[in-house]
Design an enzyme around this catalytic site. Structure first.
Site, short mmCIF file in Angstrom:
data_model
loop_
_atom_site.label_atom_id
_atom_site.label_comp_id
_atom_site.label_asym_id
_atom_site.label_seq_id
_atom_site.Cartn_x
_atom_site.Cartn_y
_atom_site.Cartn_z
N ASN A 180 1.64 -3.51 -3.56
CA ASN A 180 1.78 -4.97 -3.63
C ASN A 180 2.66 -5.40 -2.46
O ASN A 180 3.09 -4.57 -1.65
CB ASN A 180 2.31 -5.40 -5.01
CG ASN A 180 3.71 -4.88 -5.29
OD1 ASN A 180 4.47 -4.56 -4.38
ND2 ASN A 180 4.06 -4.80 -6.57
N ASP A 244 -2.17 -1.45 -12.60
CA ASP A 244 -2.73 -0.14 -12.96
C ASP A 244 -4.23 -0.25 -13.24
O ASP A 244 -5.01 0.64 -12.88
CB ASP A 244 -2.02 0.42 -14.19
CG ASP A 244 -0.53 0.59 -13.96
OD1 ASP A 244 -0.14 0.88 -12.81
OD2 ASP A 244 0.24 0.43 -14.92
N GLY A 284 -0.37 -6.45 -23.53
CA GLY A 284 -0.17 -5.00 -23.54
C GLY A 284 -0.79 -4.33 -22.34
O GLY A 284 -1.59 -4.94 -21.61
O1 RIB Z 1 2.66 -0.70 -14.76
C1 RIB Z 1 2.96 -0.98 -16.12
C2 RIB Z 1 3.62 0.20 -16.75
O2 RIB Z 1 4.87 0.42 -16.12
C3 RIB Z 1 3.94 0.05 -18.21
O3 RIB Z 1 2.89 0.43 -19.04
C4 RIB Z 1 5.21 0.87 -18.38
O4 RIB Z 1 5.07 1.99 -19.18
C5 RIB Z 1 5.63 1.26 -16.95
O5 RIB Z 1 5.29 2.54 -16.65
#
Ligand code: RIB
Length: 302
Positions: A180, A244, A284
């Site tokens: 980023n 992610d 979440g």
């Molecule tokens: O990128 C998000 C993640 O960062 C979360 O799920 C948390 O566990 C941290 O690792």
């Protein structure tokens, strides 16, 4: 075609708050939940839900959280190579405010013991077509996996989060770096803007995907004009795990198309951007990750 992910898994303890507390301040949560997360786990699940054949190499504690994380990653379709270690499964304390922005504190626990790849873990890395890595596990292991994969002809994708200085040998083994704006600036601080930092990092055959949140992404390949990937306009509920989700979907699409296909990285970034846009509309980390059908439907709707 297979994708290997070597990385972390955390149980995310998520508190929804009106606003994230300042230092010294106490606020009351609107709700609290415990859900699967961790950058490696999120990326492995995202790649699997996006249709990749995923092997996830991870260290978990011998505890209920470890059992839950392994079971949920498997039910998402990933093959989980979980080594159980003498430390509690990683946890993350996450506050999410009314605008969907978060702040996160990670206790690495078992993730800190993912050191020195075992033979089966090495095999998973070298047999894969794409290897996806992040920086929530020991950097020596990230480097070991990247160097092994690179030597085996596996495409190496590194999401440099949480950001830290990258050893030369690791960077040299990376084919695609996903960062980023903040991470780009820290990795190439002399370059000026994040776009210039991305250009400075895209050298020696390595491409960079610069994620820009609500402004989309930029694909920077060495010797080519940067390509802007527009963002999908959506209502943001929770940004946790969106980066992610982007990385996992990017890896899955590169695996599916074959990295050598013309404009493969641009097409994969467009696909990943749709996956990220779906993820921010739900709460979440793992619970927000979309399926291949959902991603394709959003792309078709555009
Ligand atoms: O990128 C998000 C993640 O960062 C979360 O799920 C948390 O566990 C941290 O690792």
């Amino acid at each position: 075609m297979t994708t290997a992910v070597v990385g972390s898994a955390n149980l995310d303890l998520v508190y929804r708050v009106e606003r994230i507390p300042s230092p010294g301040e106490t606020v009351l949560a609107v709700s609290a939940d415990a859900v699967p997360g961790g950058k490696g786990n999120n990326q492995a699940v995202a790649a699997a839900r996006a249709g990749a054949d995923v092997t996830f190499v991870v260290a978990l504690g011998r505890d209920a959280a470890g059992d839950r994380l392994a079971a949920e990653a498997r039910s998402a379709g990933a093959a989980v190579l979980d080594r159980r270690v003498d430390a509690p499964t990683g946890t993350a304390l996450i506050t999410v405010d009314a605008a969907g922005e978060n702040s996160i504190v990670v206790d690495s626990g078992a993730n800190g013991l993912l050191a020195g790849l075992a033979p089966a873990e090495r095999d998973a890395v070298t047999a894969a077509d794409v290897l996806l890595l992040q920086l929530e596990t020991p950097i020596e292991t990230v480097e070991e996996a990247a160097v092994l994969a690179h030597a085996a002809g596996t495409l190496v994708v590194l999401n440099a989060a949480p950001v830290r200085a990258l050893p030369e040998a690791l960077l040299a083994a990376v084919d695609i770096l996903v960062v980023n704006e903040h991470e780009a600036r820290l990795l190439a601080p002399d370059a000026g803007s994040p776009q210039e930092s991305a250009a400075a990092l895209a050298t020696g055959g390595r491409s960079v995907v610069l994620t820009l949140g609500g402004a989309g992404a930029l694909v920077v390949a060495p010797g080519a004009e940067p390509v802007a990937i527009p963002a999908h306009r959506v209502e943001v509920v929770d940004t946790t795990g969106a980066g992610d989700t982007f990385c996992g979907a990017l890896a899955a699409e590169l695996d599916r198309s074959g990295p050598g296909a013309p404009d493969a990285l641009v097409a994969a970034a467009e696909f990943a951007s749709a996956a990220g846009a779906l993820s921010v509309q739900r709460a979440g980390a793992v619970p927000s990750i979309p399926t291949l059908e959902e991603i394709r439907a959003l792309i078709a709707d555009r």
